[in-house]
Design an enzyme around this catalytic site. Sequence first.
Site, short mmCIF file in Angstrom:
data_model
loop_
_atom_site.label_atom_id
_atom_site.label_comp_id
_atom_site.label_asym_id
_atom_site.label_seq_id
_atom_site.Cartn_x
_atom_site.Cartn_y
_atom_site.Cartn_z
N SER A 34 0.82 -1.22 0.00
CA SER A 34 0.00 0.00 0.00
C SER A 34 0.84 1.26 0.00
CB SER A 34 -0.88 0.05 1.26
OG SER A 34 -1.84 -0.97 1.22
N HIS A 65 -2.88 0.68 -4.63
CA HIS A 65 -2.30 -0.46 -5.33
C HIS A 65 -2.58 -0.31 -6.83
CE1 HIS A 65 -1.48 -3.15 -1.82
NE2 HIS A 65 -2.34 -2.31 -1.27
N HIS A 87 -5.73 -9.08 -1.90
CA HIS A 87 -5.78 -9.41 -0.47
C HIS A 87 -6.89 -10.40 -0.17
CE1 HIS A 87 -4.00 -5.36 -0.72
NE2 HIS A 87 -3.28 -5.72 0.33
N TYR A 89 -8.89 -10.02 2.25
CA TYR A 89 -10.11 -9.27 2.63
C TYR A 89 -10.92 -8.80 1.44
CZ TYR A 89 -7.13 -5.08 1.97
OH TYR A 89 -6.28 -4.13 1.45
N GLU A 90 -10.34 -8.87 0.24
CA GLU A 90 -11.11 -8.53 -0.97
C GLU A 90 -11.96 -9.72 -1.41
OE1 GLU A 90 -8.77 -6.08 -4.01
OE2 GLU A 90 -7.18 -6.84 -2.69
N ALA A 117 2.46 -2.15 4.28
CA ALA A 117 2.14 -1.22 5.35
C ALA A 117 1.73 -2.05 6.56
CB ALA A 117 1.01 -0.31 4.93
N MET A 215 -2.27 -7.00 6.90
CA MET A 215 -3.30 -7.85 6.30
C MET A 215 -2.78 -8.53 5.03
SD MET A 215 -6.52 -5.24 6.72
CE MET A 215 -6.69 -4.22 8.19
N SER A 216 -1.48 -8.64 4.93
CA SER A 216 -0.91 -9.21 3.70
C SER A 216 0.43 -9.86 3.98
CB SER A 216 -0.73 -8.11 2.65
OG SER A 216 0.30 -7.23 3.05
N ASN A 239 0.83 3.41 11.20
CA ASN A 239 -0.09 3.82 12.26
C ASN A 239 0.13 2.95 13.48
OD1 ASN A 239 -1.49 1.79 10.31
ND2 ASN A 239 -2.48 1.49 12.31
N HIS A 251 -7.71 3.60 5.84
CA HIS A 251 -6.81 3.22 4.75
C HIS A 251 -6.15 4.44 4.11
CE1 HIS A 251 -5.03 0.58 1.85
NE2 HIS A 251 -5.57 1.25 0.84
N1 HPA Z 1 -3.61 -3.35 11.19
C1 HPA Z 1 -3.55 -4.26 10.22
N2 HPA Z 1 -3.00 -4.01 9.01
C2 HPA Z 1 -2.51 -2.77 8.81
C3 HPA Z 1 -2.56 -1.78 9.79
C4 HPA Z 1 -3.14 -2.08 11.05
O1 HPA Z 1 -3.20 -1.25 11.98
N3 HPA Z 1 -1.98 -0.67 9.26
C5 HPA Z 1 -1.59 -0.99 7.99
N4 HPA Z 1 -1.91 -2.27 7.72
#
Ligand code: HPA
Length: 276
Positions: A34, A65, A87, A89-90, A117, A215-216, A239, A251
């Site tokens: 990301s 992306h 991903h 989650y998609e 990220a 998440m990846s 973050n 995001h």
């Molecule tokens: N959690 C999960 N995946 C992430 C985060 C998060 O806080 N930040 C960027 N990808």
Amino acid sequence: MTVDDPVSSPVRQAVEFLHARLSGRPSVGIILGSGLGAYADQAKVLAAIPYQEIPGFPRCAVEGHAGRLVLTERGGICVVILQGRAHRYEGYALDAVTCPVRVLAALGVQTLIVTCAAGALDDAPPGTCMLIEDHLNLMGDNPLQGAAPGGGGFGGFVEMAGAYDRALLAMAERVALASGLSIRRGVLAAVTGPTYETAAEAAMLGRLGAQAVSMSTVPEVIVARALGLRVLGLALITNRAGAPLDRQIGHRQVVAMATRKAAAVGTWLDGVLDGL
Ligand code: HPA
């Protein structure tokens, strides 16, 4: 190829297509997470192919992306860059999420550099770069489950100890120090998302031994190791995971922070390629 061979068919289609379209034979693959896609834009582009043109490749529709495969060259090394990923989650199964890794391996890639990220589970401030030295696969799924690509039933047990190449890690650390990029090592936990963590979940992941959560990436590393690739991983902290609502993450902010660090990460990637 048989109709009951759902894993290998997309991989084969993509490899056949790319063999015809790519002049060079890459030995290094880079997956840009990301907001980190800019690295491919400033590289010497030998070929650039949107994922939707590659048969069998999963599309990626998430902001940050681009969804492009870029062939480039640096110091005599042929490199294939994946600008974005699909991903879990998609709604993609991990077979589809990791199909590009199988394709890269079939194209001749031996070293895979993965970037993502991630949310910090400790006090690391946004902008911190973390070299992944180990992972916790908490996706509740594994991309190696089921039949091996090409058929033939269960594909076997795969060792994950030492998944992140120690020599590459040490080299990547030296490169970061030399280029003034502050870097640390840590364990990456992988969850499916798309929810960000609650404060309790973030605290739990920290207690489990992870310093960052994403998440990846981890499914890609699992498949890369099953195929014998050397792996180097970088998680860019965007973050604080599980942060309270008044500093709510989204995001957009994740992509914005990653974009701000993309140039520094690009310099580091160049140094790593030079050090291979
Ligand atoms: N959690 C999960 N995946 C992430 C985060 C998060 O806080 N930040 C960027 N990808």
